[in-house]
Design a protein around this motif. Sequence first.
Motif, PDB file in Angstrom:
ATOM      1  N   PRO A  41       0.791  -1.226   0.000  1.00 47.67           N
ATOM      2  CA  PRO A  41       0.000   0.000   0.000  1.00 47.67           C
ATOM      3  C   PRO A  41       0.827   1.282   0.000  1.00 47.67           C
ATOM      4  O   PRO A  41       0.439   2.262  -0.642  1.00 47.67           O
ATOM      5  N   ASP A  42       1.957   1.298   0.687  1.00 48.33           N
ATOM      6  CA  ASP A  42       2.793   2.503   0.692  1.00 48.33           C
ATOM      7  C   ASP A  42       3.305   2.813  -0.713  1.00 48.33           C
ATOM      8  O   ASP A  42       3.354   3.964  -1.134  1.00 48.33           O
ATOM      9  N   TRP A  43       3.703   1.777  -1.425  1.00 44.98           N
ATOM     10  CA  TRP A  43       4.177   1.951  -2.798  1.00 44.98           C
ATOM     11  C   TRP A  43       3.026   2.385  -3.707  1.00 44.98           C
ATOM     12  O   TRP A  43       3.191   3.215  -4.594  1.00 44.98           O
ATOM     13  N   ASP A  44       1.826   1.840  -3.482  1.00 42.72           N
ATOM     14  CA  ASP A  44       0.663   2.250  -4.270  1.00 42.72           C
ATOM     15  C   ASP A  44       0.354   3.733  -4.072  1.00 42.72           C
ATOM     16  O   ASP A  44       0.006   4.437  -5.021  1.00 42.72           O
ATOM     17  N   VAL A  45       0.478   4.220  -2.842  1.00 42.61           N
ATOM     18  CA  VAL A  45       0.263   5.643  -2.569  1.00 42.61           C
ATOM     19  C   VAL A  45       1.230   6.491  -3.392  1.00 42.61           C
ATOM     20  O   VAL A  45       0.834   7.463  -4.045  1.00 42.61           O
ATOM     21  N   VAL A  46       2.494   6.112  -3.393  1.00 44.68           N
ATOM     22  CA  VAL A  46       3.503   6.858  -4.148  1.00 44.68           C
ATOM     23  C   VAL A  46       3.176   6.850  -5.636  1.00 44.68           C
ATOM     24  O   VAL A  46       3.250   7.881  -6.307  1.00 44.68           O
ATOM     25  N   ARG A  47       2.797   5.696  -6.159  1.00 45.50           N
ATOM     26  CA  ARG A  47       2.489   5.595  -7.592  1.00 45.50           C
ATOM     27  C   ARG A  47       1.273   6.438  -7.966  1.00 45.50           C
ATOM     28  O   ARG A  47       1.277   7.097  -9.001  1.00 45.50           O
ATOM     29  N   VAL A  48       0.249   6.439  -7.129  1.00 46.37           N
ATOM     30  CA  VAL A  48      -0.947   7.255  -7.391  1.00 46.37           C
ATOM     31  C   VAL A  48      -0.585   8.742  -7.352  1.00 46.37           C
ATOM     32  O   VAL A  48      -0.999   9.515  -8.212  1.00 46.37           O
ATOM     33  N   LEU A  49       0.204   9.136  -6.353  1.00 41.46           N
ATOM     34  CA  LEU A  49       0.623  10.541  -6.260  1.00 41.46           C
ATOM     35  C   LEU A  49       1.443  10.968  -7.475  1.00 41.46           C
ATOM     36  O   LEU A  49       1.249  12.061  -8.009  1.00 41.46           O
ATOM     37  N   ARG A  50       2.353  10.099  -7.916  1.00 41.80           N
ATOM     38  CA  ARG A  50       3.175  10.416  -9.096  1.00 41.80           C
ATOM     39  C   ARG A  50       2.328  10.613 -10.343  1.00 41.80           C
ATOM     40  O   ARG A  50       2.525  11.557 -11.092  1.00 41.80           O
ATOM     41  N   LEU A  51       1.398   9.698 -10.579  1.00 43.54           N
ATOM     42  CA  LEU A  51       0.544   9.820 -11.755  1.00 43.54           C
ATOM     43  C   LEU A  51      -0.321  11.071 -11.654  1.00 43.54           C
ATOM     44  O   LEU A  51      -0.469  11.808 -12.622  1.00 43.54           O
ATOM     45  N   GLY A  52      -0.876  11.316 -10.483  1.00 40.81           N
ATOM     46  CA  GLY A  52      -1.675  12.522 -10.293  1.00 40.81           C
ATOM     47  C   GLY A  52      -0.887  13.780 -10.604  1.00 40.81           C
ATOM     48  O   GLY A  52      -1.360  14.671 -11.313  1.00 40.81           O
ATOM     49  N   HIS A  53       0.326  13.842 -10.100  1.00 42.47           N
ATOM     50  CA  HIS A  53       1.186  15.003 -10.354  1.00 42.47           C
ATOM     51  C   HIS A  53       1.492  15.136 -11.848  1.00 42.47           C
ATOM     52  O   HIS A  53       1.418  16.219 -12.411  1.00 42.47           O
ATOM     53  N   ARG A  54       1.824  14.012 -12.482  1.00 39.07           N
ATOM     54  CA  ARG A  54       2.151  14.029 -13.910  1.00 39.07           C
ATOM     55  C   ARG A  54       0.961  14.487 -14.757  1.00 39.07           C
ATOM     56  O   ARG A  54       1.129  15.145 -15.783  1.00 39.07           O
ATOM     57  N   LEU A  55      -0.263  14.156 -14.318  1.00 36.20           N
ATOM     58  CA  LEU A  55      -1.459  14.565 -15.050  1.00 36.20           C
ATOM     59  C   LEU A  55      -1.938  15.963 -14.657  1.00 36.20           C
ATOM     60  O   LEU A  55      -2.911  16.458 -15.221  1.00 36.20           O
ATOM     61  N   GLY A  56      -1.279  16.575 -13.666  1.00 34.67           N
ATOM     62  CA  GLY A  56      -1.625  17.939 -13.271  1.00 34.67           C
ATOM     63  C   GLY A  56      -2.662  18.046 -12.172  1.00 34.67           C
ATOM     64  O   GLY A  56      -3.277  19.104 -12.002  1.00 34.67           O
ATOM     65  N   THR A  98      -5.738   4.634 -14.169  1.00 34.57           N
ATOM     66  CA  THR A  98      -5.014   3.608 -13.428  1.00 34.57           C
ATOM     67  C   THR A  98      -3.523   3.703 -13.741  1.00 34.57           C
ATOM     68  O   THR A  98      -3.135   4.071 -14.842  1.00 34.57           O
ATOM     69  N   VAL A  99      -2.717   3.354 -12.733  1.00 34.32           N
ATOM     70  CA  VAL A  99      -1.267   3.440 -12.858  1.00 34.32           C
ATOM     71  C   VAL A  99      -0.723   2.282 -13.689  1.00 34.32           C
ATOM     72  O   VAL A  99       0.030   2.489 -14.639  1.00 34.32           O
ATOM     73  N   LEU A 100      -1.073   1.059 -13.308  1.00 38.81           N
ATOM     74  CA  LEU A 100      -0.520  -0.107 -13.977  1.00 38.81           C
ATOM     75  C   LEU A 100      -1.590  -1.175 -14.126  1.00 38.81           C
ATOM     76  O   LEU A 100      -2.085  -1.677 -13.107  1.00 38.81           O
ATOM     77  N   PRO A 101      -2.000  -1.527 -15.312  1.00 36.98           N
ATOM     78  CA  PRO A 101      -1.571  -0.935 -16.572  1.00 36.98           C
ATOM     79  C   PRO A 101      -2.101   0.489 -16.696  1.00 36.98           C
ATOM     80  O   PRO A 101      -3.108   0.848 -16.088  1.00 36.98           O
ATOM     81  N   ARG A 102      -1.408   1.280 -17.479  1.00 29.40           N
ATOM     82  CA  ARG A 102      -1.781   2.684 -17.646  1.00 29.40           C
ATOM     83  C   ARG A 102      -3.027   2.744 -18.524  1.00 29.40           C
ATOM     84  O   ARG A 102      -2.981   2.529 -19.728  1.00 29.40           O
ATOM     85  N   LEU A 103      -4.177   2.995 -17.870  1.00 33.39           N
ATOM     86  CA  LEU A 103      -5.461   3.051 -18.564  1.00 33.39           C
ATOM     87  C   LEU A 103      -6.214   4.313 -18.173  1.00 33.39           C
ATOM     88  O   LEU A 103      -6.039   4.833 -17.069  1.00 33.39           O
ATOM     89  N   SER A 104      -7.081   4.766 -19.074  1.00 33.29           N
ATOM     90  CA  SER A 104      -7.972   5.887 -18.800  1.00 33.29           C
ATOM     91  C   SER A 104      -9.388   5.463 -19.145  1.00 33.29           C
ATOM     92  O   SER A 104      -9.624   4.903 -20.217  1.00 33.29           O
ATOM     93  N   PHE A 105     -10.302   5.714 -18.218  1.00 35.60           N
ATOM     94  CA  PHE A 105     -11.713   5.432 -18.443  1.00 35.60           C
ATOM     95  C   PHE A 105     -12.461   6.761 -18.326  1.00 35.60           C
ATOM     96  O   PHE A 105     -12.454   7.375 -17.253  1.00 35.60           O
ATOM     97  N   ALA A 106     -13.085   7.191 -19.398  1.00 35.07           N
ATOM     98  CA  ALA A 106     -13.847   8.440 -19.364  1.00 35.07           C
ATOM     99  C   ALA A 106     -15.180   8.201 -18.676  1.00 35.07           C
ATOM    100  O   ALA A 106     -15.786   7.133 -18.829  1.00 35.07           O
TER     101      ALA A 106
END
Length: 99
Positions: A17-32, A82-90
């Motif tokens: 879970p700690d690693w998942d938090v980091v990955r979610v934060l990174r993707l969020g930051h990258r997407l603005g 989603t972080v992994l796999p990198r997916l977007s659902f509108a």
Amino acid sequence: MRPRAFGWIDYEMSSAPDWDVVRVLRLGHRLGYRVVWPEGRSVLSVVDQVRNACVDVVILPSPDHLGPLELNRVMGVADVETVLPRLSFARWAVFGLGQ
């Protein structure tokens, strides 16, 4: 001011879970987005928490952090990334309102 995203992790599903938090934060930051998290354990459903948070998107470590029915409900109010796999659902489009 950056738009807000809702970070969601199913702690029963996550093996790190700690690693998942980091990955979610990174993707969020990258997407603005500025990522906000649920406040502790809530009796509210995920979709109700998302709606109450007034966010545009939900970011998950992987699609299996939400069940199919929960994902469907969340997509009624927000986009899902989603972080992994990198997916977007509108989010689901609503046609015919006001007609």
